[in-house]
Design an enzyme around this catalytic site. Sequence first.
Site, PDB file in Angstrom:
ATOM      1  N   ALA A 168      -3.864 -29.616  -2.313  1.00 12.03           N
ATOM      2  CA  ALA A 168      -4.212 -28.889  -3.535  1.00 12.03           C
ATOM      3  C   ALA A 168      -5.244 -27.808  -3.251  1.00 12.03           C
ATOM      4  CB  ALA A 168      -4.740 -29.860  -4.594  1.00 12.03           C
ATOM      5  N   TYR A 169      -6.234 -28.138  -2.440  1.00 13.72           N
ATOM      6  CA  TYR A 169      -7.268 -27.179  -2.055  1.00 13.72           C
ATOM      7  C   TYR A 169      -6.641 -25.993  -1.329  1.00 13.72           C
ATOM      8  CZ  TYR A 169     -11.598 -25.540   0.232  1.00 13.72           C
ATOM      9  OH  TYR A 169     -12.659 -24.797   0.694  1.00 13.72           O
TER      10      TYR A 169
END
Length: 266
Positions: A168-169
């Site tokens: 996600a990052y």
Amino acid sequence: MSFLKNKVALITGAGRVVLSNGQSGSIGYGIATAYAKEGANLVITGRNKAKLTAAKDALEKEYGIQVLPVVADINVHADNEAVVQNVVDQAIKEFGRLDVLINNAQASASGVTLADHTSDQFDLAIYSGLYAAFYYMKACYPYLKKTQGSVINFASGAGLFGNYGQCAYAAAKEGIRGMSRVATTEWAKDNVNVNIVCPLAWTAKLEQFKEAFPDAFKANVHVPPMGHFGNAEKEIGRVCVQLASPDFKYMTGETITLEGGLGQRP
């Protein structure tokens, strides 16, 4: 560098965090310190009011500049466009101008594999990073156009190199890079340059991790080839100062790795 004196920089995620030795303990606060030393007035945002107030008090006392702290939390449940517009409206009311936008704030879950990532964890990264940069760039653009200012967006080696457990990052950071390049194309005619920084710095979170879990730290955190982690103010913040200078105005759309040599991975 007198080009920043009395100019205004908006820095997200810039609450005061310090290391055990008293130096800047977060990238945002390191950038704010570097800009304050050059005479820039600051608008700083974050989720923690106490950290923002502490930053205001320390920077104004030490450098004689003005700091406007505004609590702002970009998340899946908020009216984010209104949250950001409030920050920008307060900045213009207080200072009457914006010269630099630095999108640094980011939250995420790390160490969770893609298969195990939840939608909530994905939303946390996308909203706090990618959506935040999107709304701040939109809201600040009319004022940056007037001042022919600069945008500095933060991405990460997690996206460049596909770091394990950071899907996600990495997605948020690569989205920011792509959006930045589009802004470069669209805003060049206004003499607004947009660049991306991928940093690696010694922060309070890393310091705490090393103290609490020394074996895990040794196994997972790798010292860059240069032999040390970056100093948030001197080796990250100072580059951000340069990127807003007239000398670097022709440079736009570039991704700069500040990772002490780790950014050279194939």
